[in-house]
Design a protein around this motif. Sequence first.
Motif, short mmCIF file in Angstrom:
data_model
loop_
_atom_site.label_atom_id
_atom_site.label_comp_id
_atom_site.label_asym_id
_atom_site.label_seq_id
_atom_site.Cartn_x
_atom_site.Cartn_y
_atom_site.Cartn_z
N SER A 132 0.83 -1.20 0.00
CA SER A 132 0.00 0.00 0.00
C SER A 132 0.87 1.26 0.00
CB SER A 132 -0.91 0.01 1.22
OG SER A 132 -0.16 0.19 2.41
N LYS A 133 0.31 2.33 -0.52
CA LYS A 133 1.01 3.62 -0.56
C LYS A 133 1.32 4.08 0.87
CE LYS A 133 0.53 8.42 -2.11
NZ LYS A 133 -0.36 9.40 -2.78
N GLU A 134 0.37 3.85 1.79
CA GLU A 134 0.55 4.29 3.17
C GLU A 134 1.74 3.61 3.83
OE1 GLU A 134 -3.49 5.03 1.81
OE2 GLU A 134 -2.31 3.17 1.90
N SER A 138 5.25 5.22 5.20
CA SER A 138 5.68 4.95 6.57
C SER A 138 7.09 4.38 6.60
CB SER A 138 4.71 3.97 7.23
OG SER A 138 5.12 3.65 8.55
N THR A 273 -5.51 6.27 8.84
CA THR A 273 -4.45 5.43 8.30
C THR A 273 -3.77 4.66 9.42
OG1 THR A 273 -4.06 7.01 6.53
CG2 THR A 273 -2.32 5.42 6.98
N SER A 280 -2.82 -2.50 11.44
CA SER A 280 -3.50 -2.83 10.18
C SER A 280 -4.14 -4.20 10.24
CB SER A 280 -2.51 -2.76 9.02
OG SER A 280 -2.01 -1.46 8.84
#
Length: 509
Positions: A132-134, A138, A273, A280
Amino acid sequence: MTFYCALSTLFIAYFFLVIRRRDNVHVPLNWPYVGMLPSLLPNVHRVHDWFTDILKGGSHSFLFMGPWFSGMATVLTCNPDDLHYVTKTRASNFPKGSDFTERFDILGDGLIPTSGDLWRNQRKIAQKLVHSKEFRVSAVMVTREKVEKGLVPMLNDVAQQGMVVDLQDVFRRCAFDSMCKLVFGVDPCCLSIEFPTVPFVQATNEADEAVILRYIMPKSWWKLQRWLNIGSEKKLAEAWERVDHFIYHHISSRKQELTKLTKEKAGDNTQTTSPDLLTSYINYQLHDNDADNLHKSDKFLRDTTLNLLVAGKDTTSVALAWFFWLLSKYPRSETKILEELRAISPQKNKDLVVFDPLELDGLVYLHAALCETLRLFPSVPGLPRSVAERDVLPSGIEVRPGMSIIFLNYALGRMEDIWGKDALEFKPERWISDKGTLKLDYSKYLVFGAGQRICLGKDLAFIQMKGVAATTLFNFHVHVVEGQHVCLKPSIVLPIRNGLMVRMIKRSV
């Protein structure tokens, strides 16, 4: 007495008969009853180089036979055709298998030891989160922060005090802090000038040593030790308890934090987020309708986070230690990397420069030098598989259920007919095309696995390695202390046996 004389005569005759018929003198003798174990035991301390010597002859594949009924029949290979066949052409016939799962039982049902539907389901979840972009944002942020606020100040203190430090240990601490931040959202701060003892790291190191012994000794031997709770199996059991205590503590703490946060934000439907992978995965358990009972358990969180942490805590750090050792042997390559870094340095007037990992994406020689390091010293030197059904490998070796296959990445990087006569040389240029772009041939480069099981953390590994390598190299000259014996330590990963003792000398930028 007559019986023993006859038996001795039989063994002597067998020895001379077999040794005269061997094509490759490096291949160990397959003795009755004990197999090739008598040849392995004296070479355990240099097992990777011993296997490399054996594989240099013939088809680059050979069948290692252990004692009769020991379950140690194993195909050792660095043959590219065999590797392609096992990882792609007929991958379904060569899963990790029950033997691998049993040897790595401390990892539970995580991504590393599992196969089949269990693995596919976990892979699907992990791929969504890790890619994921997130998470990428990070990873970049955590890497830069740890380098800027942890690694650089520490190395600067080391340089000012004229200390000798184990650079491999420094990088391990840096990687462990970073991975804990990414996986659990906490920084244990083990990267400091005091070099604090970290029980979890000690526990995983002891577990690594016990698992290696499970590959060297017959299965019945280590299972007996486990039953009696003695030797390496006792150490593994004790390490397992410390690992579980560390991980379940973080799972419990994070769930309590999320419960409190949920109550405080009751009625707020704003999507936030997840700052770390544990959060997550907990959110996945709570909100994903596809999550079954297995994936909703704390054990699933334990196994998943442990596998992610193990995969990242040592692999990049040992690669970086070998990287700086190689640069000390090949100063021309160090100079070329410095030229690349000086061309993009945005802080030329600062005392200490910290590179953002994203700034380093276009540096071809740095990337090539890291690839070349991993070719010669792959962080994971061997990738095991099992055999589901009878088959014949392209090299001609017949394999049957109950046998194992191990890809030897360390040996693969040393085959002259694959890499050329200069296979043992550190030569980043082999990864650079005539046009000055990277050329990566993954058909003969399995450092990150291959096929469906290619490592999910490959991009993360390069982000971390580039961030640490570039900033360390730009600010300090790493002087490797003379007289130390730099050699391999047989392990799940491929560390320098006694670490890499260095002095840090601050550069005049």
